[in-house]
Write a protein that holds these residues in place. Structure first.
Motif, short mmCIF file in Angstrom:
data_model
loop_
_atom_site.label_atom_id
_atom_site.label_comp_id
_atom_site.label_asym_id
_atom_site.label_seq_id
_atom_site.Cartn_x
_atom_site.Cartn_y
_atom_site.Cartn_z
N ALA A 408 0.86 -1.19 0.00
CA ALA A 408 0.00 0.00 0.00
C ALA A 408 0.89 1.23 0.00
O ALA A 408 2.01 1.21 0.53
CB ALA A 408 -0.90 0.00 1.23
N PRO A 409 0.44 2.33 -0.60
CA PRO A 409 1.26 3.55 -0.61
C PRO A 409 1.44 4.11 0.80
O PRO A 409 0.53 4.08 1.62
CB PRO A 409 0.45 4.51 -1.49
N LEU A 410 2.64 4.60 1.05
CA LEU A 410 2.96 5.19 2.35
C LEU A 410 2.58 6.67 2.36
O LEU A 410 3.02 7.43 1.50
CB LEU A 410 4.45 5.03 2.66
N ASN A 411 1.76 7.05 3.31
CA ASN A 411 1.34 8.45 3.42
C ASN A 411 1.39 8.86 4.88
O ASN A 411 0.38 9.04 5.54
CB ASN A 411 -0.08 8.62 2.85
N VAL A 412 2.61 9.00 5.39
CA VAL A 412 2.82 9.35 6.79
C VAL A 412 3.67 10.61 6.87
O VAL A 412 4.70 10.70 6.20
CB VAL A 412 3.52 8.21 7.56
N ARG A 413 3.22 11.57 7.65
CA ARG A 413 4.04 12.76 7.92
C ARG A 413 4.96 12.41 9.08
O ARG A 413 4.50 12.17 10.20
CB ARG A 413 3.16 13.96 8.29
N LEU A 414 6.25 12.39 8.83
CA LEU A 414 7.22 12.00 9.85
C LEU A 414 7.76 13.25 10.56
O LEU A 414 8.24 14.18 9.91
CB LEU A 414 8.38 11.22 9.24
N ILE A 415 7.65 13.23 11.89
CA ILE A 415 8.27 14.27 12.72
C ILE A 415 9.21 13.56 13.68
O ILE A 415 8.80 12.68 14.43
CB ILE A 415 7.23 15.08 13.51
N ALA A 416 10.48 13.92 13.62
CA ALA A 416 11.47 13.33 14.52
C ALA A 416 11.98 14.40 15.47
O ALA A 416 11.93 15.59 15.18
CB ALA A 416 12.64 12.74 13.72
N ALA A 417 12.46 13.96 16.63
CA ALA A 417 12.96 14.90 17.63
C ALA A 417 14.23 14.36 18.26
O ALA A 417 14.40 13.14 18.40
CB ALA A 417 11.92 15.17 18.70
N THR A 418 15.12 15.27 18.63
CA THR A 418 16.37 14.87 19.27
C THR A 418 16.89 16.01 20.13
O THR A 418 16.63 17.19 19.83
CB THR A 418 17.44 14.48 18.24
N ASP A 419 17.60 15.67 21.20
CA ASP A 419 18.28 16.69 21.99
C ASP A 419 19.78 16.66 21.72
O ASP A 419 20.56 17.27 22.47
CB ASP A 419 17.98 16.51 23.48
N LYS A 420 20.19 15.95 20.68
CA LYS A 420 21.58 15.88 20.28
C LYS A 420 21.79 16.63 18.96
O LYS A 420 20.84 16.93 18.24
CB LYS A 420 22.02 14.42 20.10
N GLU A 421 23.04 16.93 18.66
CA GLU A 421 23.37 17.51 17.36
C GLU A 421 23.62 16.35 16.40
O GLU A 421 24.70 15.77 16.38
CB GLU A 421 24.59 18.42 17.48
N LEU A 422 22.60 16.04 15.62
CA LEU A 422 22.68 14.87 14.75
C LEU A 422 23.82 14.97 13.75
O LEU A 422 24.40 13.94 13.37
CB LEU A 422 21.35 14.67 14.01
N ASP A 423 24.12 16.19 13.30
CA ASP A 423 25.21 16.31 12.32
C ASP A 423 26.53 15.83 12.92
O ASP A 423 27.36 15.24 12.23
CB ASP A 423 25.31 17.74 11.81
N LYS A 424 26.73 16.08 14.22
CA LYS A 424 27.94 15.58 14.88
C LYS A 424 27.92 14.06 14.99
O LYS A 424 28.96 13.39 14.82
CB LYS A 424 28.08 16.20 16.27
N LEU A 425 26.75 13.50 15.31
CA LEU A 425 26.64 12.03 15.39
C LEU A 425 26.88 11.40 14.02
O LEU A 425 27.47 10.32 13.93
CB LEU A 425 25.26 11.65 15.92
N VAL A 426 26.44 12.09 12.98
CA VAL A 426 26.71 11.60 11.61
C VAL A 426 28.21 11.57 11.37
O VAL A 426 28.77 10.59 10.85
CB VAL A 426 26.00 12.49 10.58
N GLY A 427 28.91 12.65 11.78
CA GLY A 427 30.35 12.72 11.59
C GLY A 427 31.10 11.65 12.34
O GLY A 427 32.17 11.20 11.91
N LYS A 428 30.54 11.20 13.47
CA LYS A 428 31.17 10.14 14.28
C LYS A 428 30.74 8.75 13.84
O LYS A 428 31.15 7.76 14.44
CB LYS A 428 30.84 10.33 15.75
N GLY A 429 29.87 8.68 12.83
CA GLY A 429 29.41 7.38 12.36
C GLY A 429 28.36 6.75 13.24
O GLY A 429 28.11 5.54 13.16
N LEU A 430 27.72 7.54 14.10
CA LEU A 430 26.72 7.01 15.03
C LEU A 430 25.30 7.17 14.50
O LEU A 430 24.35 6.71 15.13
CB LEU A 430 26.85 7.70 16.39
#
Length: 589
Positions: A408-430
């Motif tokens: 079936a087609p996916l029709n979901v509005r995704l809202i994510a939340a974090t108290d971390k700096e995700l760009d830094k976690l990306v840089g660390k491979g996490l």
């Protein structure tokens, strides 16, 4: 409930059995604590039968009677501390059973040859009698359980009715009030504990009369639940307007019946309806605050509420990210569709995978949220394997539902939340870089409370009203010294901490104003800052305010000898947003 909860009754039964049979009686619970006894065993009541409980343990395990004609030499006595040296001359015990549960054991014990002869004479009748006594104890246990359940239900119902905002009045077949809750007392302006006069009840029932010739209650109880009626009722020498609803109890038969009268304040109902109507038009104005950072945030939310693109909410703990996610759903075109949440930090990898994606027999929460909004809190805690599965789902935009051969087609509005700096976690491979880009199409920085101090008193007064109402108090204001403390504090826990502090103060105040003495001890000696923001001392030019706020944050980190990018934490924004603002306002010098 356990046997020890009716120990007094059980001891009385044991004494009665002993006096009839001229034998000693011992009764133990399922944990083999002696809870009743006569003669030589009476002194051991409430003691655990350690190292001497093997016969009773066999009875508990099998659920059947056990007969020991040679205590100390029986095969069950081998591990006992009294093996070959037992004072007993004979023992018979039966299990106490209730609804398939073994509650304990009741035993007859002979300590003399005379008692032994009495015990084993007509043994079958003794066992049958003992079994009946076990049933008696089980019946007493059941009666007590039912009584406790009834009392608990009554307490719950009384508490529930007491906290209902509408007034509730119970009316007997004679048309008299037998009970009313606090809300009814307040609406009828009656002193606590006073029941309304029958004349007041009659006025409330008058709108529901259908047969003028019948008796008072018979006139209205022949009908089903009534529609609401507006009425003017005289009580305490004055007239009040009430919105009334009557609910008769239909228990069969043709006699007069009890009923429930529900009363409400029509003005309050109108105010609530107006407020709801206004909020539906104001949109994100329910997010409290007028600081430029918050006004900018609300403007961004208005622009993106009906987008299909994923949103990433970034901000410290307690800044209100979940409330913002709920607001996006509430004021979007998806408001009538599901809004479902998952906290990625509290579930194990296996449970989180099943919760999100389900299996062949059960749909996951992603499928349940289809057409609506899915909020993923603490997404930085999502395991890599699940990150990959979510990425594929977002890229393919199809769902495989349980029991369906086709996707079936996916029709979901995704809202994510974090108290971390995700760009830094990306840089660390996490955290996966590709998923980061997928979920952060619309990045929204939620500022910390310390970066929007002019909103502190607005929020504090909101929580004061909320917690006062919840605790049925009439606290209206904050003292000036409390305001100064709130404005000087650095709020590491943000809005959640502010709400907690105000709730604490409300609980410890019986006045109409919150004073310094009502605050937690840790807050009373806060060093006051001379430059605390006052709610009226600011310009209304948003660009100027934002520029000045950034300059103050830069000055703060410079005084501390910290790098410039640390100002982003004070401002509650990402480093990328900070550098973009620095360039926009020419603050890179």
């Amino acid at each position: 409930m356990q046997l020890k909860d009716i120990q007094v009754t059980i001891q009385q039964i044991g004494v009665a059995i002993s006096s009839v049979l001229k034998l000693e009686v011992e009764i133990a619970d399922h944990e083999l604590y002696r809870i009743a006894g006569t003669g030589a065993v009476k002194s051991g009541i409430w003691q655990k039968m350690s190292n001497e409980d093997f016969v009773y343990r066999e009875c508990l395990n099998t659920g059947k009677p056990v007969i020991v004609d040679r205590p100390g030499y029986h095969k069950l006595c081998g591990p006992c501390m009294h093996y070959r040296n037992c004072k007993e001359h004979g023992e018979v015990c039966c299990p106490i059973l209730l609804d398939g549960r073994v509650l304990g054991v009741i035993g007859l014990i002979a300590f003399t040859n005379e008692q032994r002869d009495r015990l084993f004479t007509d043994l079958e009748a003794k066992i049958e009698f003992l079994d009946k006594m076990a049933e008696l104890i089980a019946t007493k246990m059941k009666e007590t359980e039912l009584l406790e359940e009834q009392l608990l239900a009554e307490r719950k119902m009384s508490t529930l009715i007491g906290y209902i905002d509408n007034g509730v009045i119970l009316i007997d077949p004679a048309g008299e009030c037998t009970y009313l809750n606090q809300a009814a007392s307040r609406l009828l302006e009656l002193p606590d504990g006073q029941l309304p006069d029958i004349s007041v009840v009659e006025q409330c029932l008058t709108p529901f009369i259908r047969d003028e010739t019948a008796s008072r209650m018979k006139r209205i109880t022949d009908s089903s639940e009534s529609d609401g009626k507006l009425a003017v009722v005289k009580t305490g020498g004055k007239y009040i307007h009430l919105f009334l609803t009557y609910h008769p109890f239909h228990e069969g038969g043709e006699g007069q019946q009890d009923g429930v009268l529900v009363i409400a304040d029509p003005k309050r109902m109108a105010d609530v309806a107006m407020k709801y109507s206004e909020e539906s038009h104001k949109g994100f104005d329910t997010i409290i605050g007028n600081h430029p950072l918050i006004e900018s945030l609300k403007d961004l939310l208005r622009k993106t509420a009906n987008s299909y693109s994923p949103i990433l909410l970034q901000g410290e703990n307690g800044t209100g990210k979940e409330f913002i996610a709920e607001s996006i759903h509430r004021y979007s075109k998806r408001k009538d569709a599901p809004y479902l949440t998952v906290n990625c930090a509290v579930l194990t990898e296996k449970v989180l995978h099943h919760r999100l994606f389900g299996d062949e027999l059960q749909n996951g929460i992603v499928a349940e949220a289809n057409g609506g909004v899915l909020f993923l809190d603490d997404i930085h805690e999502m395991p890599m394997s699940i990150q990959l599965k979510l990425l594929h789902l977002l890229e393919e935009k199809v769902l495989w539902l349980s029991g369906n051969a086709k996707p079936a087609p996916l029709n979901v509005r995704l809202i994510a939340a974090t108290d971390k700096e995700l760009d830094k976690l990306v840089g660390k491979g996490l955290f996966r870089r590709d998923l980061y880009y997928k979920i952060s199409v619309i990045p929204i920085d939620v500022p910390p409370l310390r970066a929007r101090k002019q909103d502190i008193l607005l929020l504090a007064n909101h929580f004061l009203q909320e917690h006062s109402q919840a605790n049925r108090k009439h606290i209206r204001t904050l003292s000036e010294d409390v305001k100064a403390i709130l404005l000087s504090y650095h709020w590491p826990g943000n809005i959640r901490e502010l709400s907690n502090i105000i709730e604490y103060a409300v609980n410890f105040s019986n006045a109409t104003t919150i004073g310094k003495e009502h605050l937690p001890a840790s807050m009373r000696n806060i060093e006051l800052t001379t430059g605390a923001v006052q709610p009226t001392d600011f310009t209304y030019n948003l660009r100027t305010l934002e520029r000045d706020t950034i300059q103050r944050a830069l000055a703060n980190v410079q005084e501390r000898g910290e790098p410039k990018e640390n100002a982003a934490k004070w401002l509650g924004i990402s480093r990328a947003t900070l550098f973009r603002k620095l360039q926009q306002y020419d603050l890179n010098g």
